[in-house]
Design an enzyme around this catalytic site. Structure first.
Site, PDB file in Angstrom:
ATOM      1  N   HIS A 203      -9.834  -2.860  -6.062  1.00 53.31           N
ATOM      2  CA  HIS A 203      -8.530  -3.097  -5.447  1.00 53.31           C
ATOM      3  C   HIS A 203      -7.557  -1.968  -5.780  1.00 53.31           C
ATOM      4  O   HIS A 203      -7.494  -1.515  -6.923  1.00 53.31           O
ATOM      5  CB  HIS A 203      -7.952  -4.430  -5.937  1.00 53.31           C
ATOM      6  CG  HIS A 203      -6.573  -4.709  -5.447  1.00 53.31           C
ATOM      7  ND1 HIS A 203      -6.276  -4.913  -4.117  1.00 53.31           N
ATOM      8  CD2 HIS A 203      -5.389  -4.807  -6.115  1.00 53.31           C
ATOM      9  CE1 HIS A 203      -4.984  -5.140  -3.984  1.00 53.31           C
ATOM     10  NE2 HIS A 203      -4.419  -5.070  -5.177  1.00 53.31           N
ATOM     11  N   SER A 204      -6.827  -1.511  -4.781  1.00 49.64           N
ATOM     12  CA  SER A 204      -5.740  -0.549  -4.951  1.00 49.64           C
ATOM     13  C   SER A 204      -6.204   0.706  -5.691  1.00 49.64           C
ATOM     14  O   SER A 204      -7.065   1.441  -5.218  1.00 49.64           O
ATOM     15  CB  SER A 204      -4.580  -1.230  -5.674  1.00 49.64           C
ATOM     16  OG  SER A 204      -3.423  -0.426  -5.644  1.00 49.64           O
TER      17      SER A 204
END
Length: 333
Positions: A203-204
């Site tokens: 994520h991210s």
């Protein structure tokens, strides 16, 4: 004089008779315990229960997670029922355990915690000077102002608890950055794990860390990782100097579910030629992983199935090749 001996004899007889039933009960209890110790309760429960053979995947169980993250039956939409068969607690328990096994061991990384915050020891308060009374008036006024400031700071601590104590940061060894953290976990844990197929959800900034990992451990990652699901990743293959071979691998084995107003799984125009981008069905960055949960595991299942088919195909080709080579060798002889 004759009554006393008779009474004594009858009293002894009554005591003896009272002891006999107690001894019999004790012997019966001992015999019953011995009998129960010889009975295998598990075997007794197995007598009328169905075979303990259950599906291997969540889909075969006919269950899935809905958009709210709830486990529901694919046909009826009902929640999971533990007592699928009445009076078969052992079978129901084994079925429940089999459902809980999706074939995944989970490892959660925390790459953003690169240091520990500890409270800094308070500075010792200086003792008042014995010559304070001899100080000039101007000096005493300055001192009064400092004391007033201390009082204001004291009350400010209660209004703002975060300022109650000063802290200092202690770096964590070999985890000075998210990229270093991921590299450490890969070298010490993932690479040594017994798992044959590794799946990664990044994520991210985790997507950026993964690309950095590939730049340093490309061969290992390609050998162990089956598929990668990024969620609103901020990686950049050009700024990170990812090789062409890494870009091609990401194109085949990676998907990036990005924040978008489009419905879930809608293709989104890629910004760079690395991996396909799909809508996570939300414009909120922090919800992209949760909203694309089902799509991610469907992507993983398909990648695993494709990998197994490829492996079986490779084994078949190898076997035929070996057989042909052996046949030709015998023919030449």
């Amino acid at each position: 004089m004759l009554t006393r001996p008779c009474t004594f004899i009858l009293f002894i007889l009554w005591i003896t008779m009272a002891q006999i039933p107690g001894q019999e009960d004790k012997e019966k209890t001992t015999a019953l315990k011995d009998l129960l110790s010889r009975i295998d309760l598990d075997e007794l429960m197995k007598k009328d229960e169905p075979p303990l053979t259950f599906p291997k995947t969540l889909e075969e169980f006919e269950y899935t997670f809905n958009e709210q993250g709830q486990l529901r039956h694919t046909t009826t939409g009902e929640a999971f029922v533990f007592n699928a068969r009445e009076d078969l607690h052992r079978w129901n328990q084994k079925r429940y355990e089999a459902l809980g096994e999706e074939g995944y061991g989970v490892m959660v990384l925390n790459p953003n915690e690169n240091h520990l915050e500890v409270e800094r020891p308070a500075k010792p308060t200086p003792l008042p000077s014995s010559e304070a009374s001899d100080e000039p008036a101007e000096k005493r006024e300055c001192k009064h102002d400092r004391e007033s400031k201390k009082k204001r700071d004291f009350y400010e601590k209660y209004r703002n608890p975060q300022k109650e104590s000063e802290t200092e940061q202690i770096p964590i060894r070999e985890n000075g950055s998210p990229e270093e953290h991921l590299l450490y976990v890969w070298d010490h844990f993932v690479s040594n794990a017994a798992a044959r197929n590794v799946f990664i959800v990044a994520h991210s900034y985790g997507g950026l860390s993964l690309v950095e990992l590939m730049c340093q451990r490309e061969a290992q990652v390609k050998d162990r990782v089956c598929a990668v699901a990024m969620t609103d990743s901020v990686h950049n293959i050009w700024h990170q100097d990812a090789s062409k071979s890494i870009q091609e691998w990401l194109q085949q084995h990676c998907r990036n579910w990005v924040s978008s107003p489009e419905p879930l799984d809608t293709p989104v125009e890629p910004m760079l030629p690395d991996c396909p981008r799909l809508s996570a069905g939300t414009e909120r960055h922090e919800l992209t992983s949760w909203r694309s949960f089902n799509s991610i595991f469907q992507f993983f299942s398909k990648a695993l199935q494709t990998g197994d088919e490829y492996e079986e195909s490779s084994n078949t080709v190898t076997t035929r090749s070996s057989h042909r080579t052996k046949h030709e060798h015998n023919h030449d002889d």
